[in-house]
Write an enzyme that holds these catalytic residues in place. Structure first.
Site, PDB file in Angstrom:
ATOM      1  CG  ASN A   1       0.080   0.104   2.709  1.00 17.52           C
ATOM      2  OD1 ASN A   1       0.962   0.160   2.591  1.00 17.52           O
ATOM      3  ND2 ASN A   1      -0.668   0.106   3.420  1.00 17.52           N
ATOM      4  CE  LYS A   2       4.068   2.235   4.521  1.00 12.95           C
ATOM      5  NZ  LYS A   2       3.489   0.922   4.730  1.00 12.95           N
TER       6      LYS A   2
END
Length: 372
Positions: A194-195
């Site tokens: 999710n980064k």
């Protein structure tokens, strides 16, 4: 409503990968560099070190692994204390506990949602007077925006306490023109799915200190000594990133500026279309990487209505981080302040911010927020 009626699911911050990453991954596969180390791993470390502006980078299996090794480098041992922002993901505090140390939680400032430098300085002064200084201080760059490092470093230097920068959410952000990850004893990056960039999983320790980098490499490969047989003089960890995942990371780093620009455009769109909402403040001392766009509602009930409206339209959104001092697992830990970050949790919502969001996706989010 059904998925057909609401449209395909919009995720909070999904991976954004292209043919470039696919090509680099297949090239690494075809070259048979499938083992944990290889030329793509070396190249990935060089790319990130150059981007952050440090001399050394060690690619690891997660950002949490990087935090663990950074704390070891700081000399944290069983029975020590470490100052940690309360408003963060659990990994920041968990890494402290791995070493048998105790986190002491510090509140945020409403100006940036990051750890309050004045409270850190007050806690250090009070502990110095009692003769029980913490072994380290961790600052977290919240939602892609750097903490205020000038006063933090000044306070840490005054008392000789090392600072570790948890920049897991902030690759590409800057503080007074200097890159996130370059502050303190060592910086920590995350490449979780999710980064802002991802290797599917992974992280990195970045530092100017060759001793720390060497130690991290050694410990991350089970602390094996450089001899023909398997010799170990310390307990190590299986923390090294694989060459295949590093190949994906190489492509992601090349596209980082493009992804930052896309997320910034999403923030600008939401702010323009939702003028009645309060957005996370942008501090004047730097430029975020716009990882997540976060807003404040009027109260907890308003937050829950907004989340329900988004979920009802098949859109992923989440509350802001629940502070560590409110987590059952850390209920016995000392906390300095806590009211600011508790209010951020009570009223905060993280909106979809992925770099591959389309105009249609953003309109769907705005319509759902207005409904909620």
């Amino acid at each position: 409503m059904t998925d057909t009626e609401t449209g395909a699911r919009i995720f909070l911050s999904p991976p954004d990968v292209t043919d470039l990453e696919r090509k680099l991954l297949l090239d690494a596969f075809d070259s048979n560099w499938v083992a944990p180390v290889g030329p793509d791993l070396d190249a990935f470390e060089e790319q990130v070190a150059h981007r952050v502006g440090v001399r050394h980078a060690v690619a690891l299996s997660s950002g949490t692994a990087a935090l663990h090794l950074a704390l070891i480098a700081a000399g944290v041992r069983r029975g020590d204390t470490v100052l940690v922002p309360s408003f963060t993901f659990a990994a920041t505090a968990n890494a402290v506990v791995y070493l048998g140390a105790r986190p002491v939680f510090v509140d945020s400032t409403p100006d940036s949602w990051n750890v309050d430098p004045a409270l850190v300085a007050e806690e250090l002064r009070a502990r110095a007077e009692r003769g029980n200084l913490p072994r380290a201080v961790i600052a977290v760059d919240m939602y892609g925006q750097c903490a205020d490092y000038d006063p933090l470093l000044e306070a840490c230097d005054r008392y000789g306490v090392p600072l570790i920068e948890d920049a897991a959410e902030a690759l590409g952000a800057t503080y007074r023109g200097r890159a996130a990850g370059s502050f303190g004893l060592a910086g920590v990056l995350s490449f979780n799915g999710n980064k802002i960039i991802t290797t599917g999983g992974g992280g990195m320790l970045v530092t100017d200190d060759s001793r720390i980098a060497k130690q991290a490499r050694h410990l991350s490969t089970q602390a094996r000594e450089p001899v023909a047989h398997y010799e170990h003089r310390a307990v190590g960890y299986n923390y090294r990133l694989s060459n295949l995942l590093a190949a994906v990371g190489r492509g992601q780093v090349q596209r980082l500026d493009q992804m930052i620009a896309a997320r910034k455009a999403t923030f600008a769109y939401y702010r323009d279309q939702l003028p009645g909402l309060t957005f996370m403040p942008v501090a004047g001392y730097g430029e975020p990487n716009w990882w997540l766009t976060c807003v404040l509602t009027e109260d907890e009930s308003s937050r829950d209505r907004m989340l329900a409206a988004l979920n009802g339209r098949n859109i992923e959104a989440r509350p802001a981080w629940k502070p560590m001092h409110l987590q059952p697992v850390f209920q016995d830990c000392v906390t300095r302040g806590g009211g600011v970050c508790a209010d951020l949790f009570r009223r905060g919502v993280c909106l979809p911010s992925g770099s591959a969001l389309t105009d249609h996706d953003r309109r769907r989010v705005v319509d759902a927020v207005r409904e909620g």
